[in-house]
Motif scaffolding. Structure first.
Motif, PDB file in Angstrom:
ATOM      1  N   ASP A   1      -8.265  50.522  43.938  1.00 22.73           N
ATOM      2  CA  ASP A   1      -8.493  49.130  44.343  1.00 22.73           C
ATOM      3  C   ASP A   1      -8.431  48.157  43.168  1.00 22.73           C
ATOM      4  OD1 ASP A   1      -8.812  49.852  46.958  1.00 22.73           O
ATOM      5  OD2 ASP A   1     -11.000  50.069  46.813  1.00 22.73           O
ATOM      6  N   PHE A   2      -8.323  48.688  41.964  1.00 21.53           N
ATOM      7  CA  PHE A   2      -8.302  47.826  40.784  1.00 21.53           C
ATOM      8  C   PHE A   2      -6.903  47.786  40.189  1.00 21.53           C
ATOM      9  CE2 PHE A   2     -12.589  49.451  41.202  1.00 21.53           C
ATOM     10  CZ  PHE A   2     -13.370  48.329  40.998  1.00 21.53           C
ATOM     11  N   GLU A   3      -6.442  46.609  39.882  1.00 24.15           N
ATOM     12  CA  GLU A   3      -5.130  46.481  39.253  1.00 24.15           C
ATOM     13  C   GLU A   3      -5.228  46.875  37.780  1.00 24.15           C
ATOM     14  OE1 GLU A   3      -3.440  42.653  39.688  1.00 24.15           O
ATOM     15  OE2 GLU A   3      -3.568  42.647  41.886  1.00 24.15           O
ATOM     16  N   LYS A   4      -4.173  47.503  37.277  1.00 26.93           N
ATOM     17  CA  LYS A   4      -4.137  47.858  35.861  1.00 26.93           C
ATOM     18  C   LYS A   4      -3.988  46.589  35.033  1.00 26.93           C
ATOM     19  CE  LYS A   4      -2.326  52.549  36.302  1.00 26.93           C
ATOM     20  NZ  LYS A   4      -1.247  53.483  35.918  1.00 26.93           N
TER      21      LYS A   4
ATOM     22  N   TRP B   1      -4.885  41.551  28.122  1.00 23.88           N
ATOM     23  CA  TRP B   1      -6.143  41.564  27.368  1.00 23.88           C
ATOM     24  C   TRP B   1      -6.071  40.571  26.207  1.00 23.88           C
ATOM     25  CZ3 TRP B   1     -10.778  43.013  28.535  1.00 23.88           C
ATOM     26  CH2 TRP B   1     -11.011  44.093  29.400  1.00 23.88           C
ATOM     27  N   LYS B   2      -4.962  40.622  25.473  1.00 25.39           N
ATOM     28  CA  LYS B   2      -4.806  39.731  24.314  1.00 25.39           C
ATOM     29  C   LYS B   2      -4.810  38.264  24.741  1.00 25.39           C
ATOM     30  CE  LYS B   2      -2.336  42.907  21.274  1.00 25.39           C
ATOM     31  NZ  LYS B   2      -1.040  43.268  20.664  1.00 25.39           N
TER      32      LYS B   2
ATOM     33  N   TYR C   1      -7.987  49.040  21.714  1.00 27.42           N
ATOM     34  CA  TYR C   1      -6.793  49.899  21.727  1.00 27.42           C
ATOM     35  C   TYR C   1      -6.475  50.215  23.185  1.00 27.42           C
ATOM     36  CZ  TYR C   1      -7.234  50.292  16.707  1.00 27.42           C
ATOM     37  OH  TYR C   1      -7.293  49.986  15.368  1.00 27.42           O
ATOM     38  N   HIS C   2      -5.195  50.269  23.492  1.00 27.29           N
ATOM     39  CA  HIS C   2      -4.757  50.372  24.890  1.00 27.29           C
ATOM     40  C   HIS C   2      -3.660  51.421  24.995  1.00 27.29           C
ATOM     41  CE1 HIS C   2      -3.181  49.157  28.825  1.00 27.29           C
ATOM     42  NE2 HIS C   2      -4.225  48.357  28.970  1.00 27.29           N
TER      43      HIS C   2
END
Length: 450
Positions: free
Chosen positions: A5-8, A14-15, A45-46
């Protein structure tokens, strides 16, 4: 299905959000900082840009708790070893000052079964090592004879005898020591003298490579001793990078070469004032050692700088490791740092930078040659000076020393040992690498005013 249910959220999103929250301040100037090793550390970090597979695996997390015993009185040392093995120590490091001590007698009188016994010889004698090797075949625990003429050179300024004789002795030992682990690369002096982590990795590789070049047909285990500092995540990555780099080096010589890493907290950030803080420092450093994949961890007592060895200090240092193992379950997970993008990223960068410096050392004659020229000493001194300036300016903090010191804290009455650099002018082959703590000058000023 919980997260469907959560989008990536991508790293770019983020930046953008972070830049918005900064209200015009520059992202790189505000949140990205650079370590002493030249590594730029990001605020997050991603996995879409930072997933790194280093290929390093620490495998066995069941680290051994090591207790150090200096053999002055042989019978008392044996009694102490049996006592500490009952009280939680799993392995013993005996420091043997001379060949007059009966080393075989020491290991034969252990009533408790240790995981391993480390015999650190402060001399070089092939006959003593051969006696230990013969006896080790009858024992049910591992025996490590810690021999390192290159460390003797870096620490003392001279080999045990001379370079040629020392390496001839090592080749003699190599032919007659099938039952013990005997070759050691002791790198603690580099860290304790102020070398940065890239230098520590490079010097460890160069140190090891000297032995692999000079000992014929070596294909056994090498014990590597590492000092661990207070930069928690960096130190985890450093140990992983050391193992990764050493494994790559060993492949060029023999697939049978393995590495056994002993880690212990550094002396560099320890203090005599507000000395109880040393317990906090050594605890996090031991945690870094375990999570970084050390096979054995030897803690140092909170009062080791200024007190002679004592039962209370030894017990506290041992219990710190017992708590990590028995109550915090640090021995239950293999490769606990795997998949942490930050640690994986640091591991990769440290290993790459260390390998680059190692290649430069080899191109310019190798470690011993650069020690004789004074290049290694100069480079370590430059790194140590940078760190010292950060401490002096308050940017590198040691609580109770250069931040929030207690002016009522008095220490001049309690110094059983001299806690500062000792002067010993003499003729040496090279200028020794001098181990020095960050707080020494500040502590000497305070002592003078008591």
């Amino acid at each position: 299905m919980l997260f469907n249910d959560f989008e990536k959220v991508t790293s770019k999103q983020w930046k953008n959000q972070i830049q918005y929250e900064l209200k015009g301040a520059d992202y790189n100037d505000t949140l990205v900082w650079e370590s002493l090793e030249g590594i730029k550390v990001k605020p997050f970090y991603h996995n879409d840009e930072d997933t790194v597979t280093t290929g390093v695996s620490t495998q066995n997390s069941n680290f051994s708790i090591v207790q150090e015993i200096y053999v002055f009185d042989t019978e008392k040392s044996i009694a102490k070893a049996n006592e500490v093995l009952k009280r939680g120590a799993e392995s013993i490091r005996f420091i043997i000052p001379s060949k007059e001590k009966n080393v075989v007698n020491i290991i034969n009188q252990l009533q408790q079964q240790p995981k391993a016994v480390y015999l650190q010889l402060l001399f070089l004698d092939a006959d003593v090592v051969e006696q230990v090797n013969t006896e080790a075949a009858k024992l049910q625990f591992e025996v490590f004879v810690l021999i390192d003429p290159i460390h003797q050179l870096t620490f003392d300024g001279n080999f045990f005898k001379d370079g040629t004789s020392d390496f001839e002795t090592l080749n003699k030992i190599n032919k007659k020591s099938s039952n013990i682990n005997w070759l050691t690369v002791k790198t603690t002096t580099y860290q304790n003298a102020g070398a940065n982590m890239v230098q520590q990795i490079a010097y460890t590789l160069a140190h090891t490579n000297e032995y692999l070049n000079l000992i014929e047909n070596f294909d056994k285990n090498i014990t590597v001793e590492v000092a661990v500092g207070g930069n928690y995540f960096f130190e985890i990555a450093k140990l992983r990078a050391i193992r990764l780099s050493l494994n790559a080096l060993a492949e060029a010589y023999s697939s049978n070469i393995t590495f056994h890493i002993i880690a212990k907290p550094t002396h560099r950030n320890k203090t005599i004032y507000d000395y109880n803080v040393n317990m906090l420092r050594t605890t996090t450093e031991c945690m870094s050692a375990v999570l970084g994949g050390a096979d054995a961890v030897e803690n140092i007592a909170y009062d080791a700088l200024y007190h002679k060895t004592n039962e209370f200090g030894d017990r506290i240092s041992r219990n710190q490791l017992l708590i990590l193992k028995e109550e915090s379950y640090f021995d239950k997970v293999n490769n606990p740092a795997d998949g942490a993008y930050y640690i994986e990223n640091l591991t990769q960068q440290l290993a790459e930078k260390g390998l680059e410096l190692f290649k430069d050392i080899e191109k310019n004659g190798g470690l011993i040659s650069q020690l004789i020229e004074g290049t290694i000493q100069r480079k370590i001194n430059e790194a140590a000076t940078k760190e010292q300036e950060l401490f002096n300016s308050g940017k590198e903090v040691l609580l109770g020393t250069n931040k929030y010191p207690n002016p009522q804290d008095k220490m001049s009455h309690d110094l059983e040992l001299y806690p500062f650099v000792k002067q010993n002018p003499r003729k040496t082959l090279i200028t020794p690498i001098i181990e020095k703590r960050l707080a020494e000058a500040l502590e000497q000023e305070r002592l003078a005013k008591e």
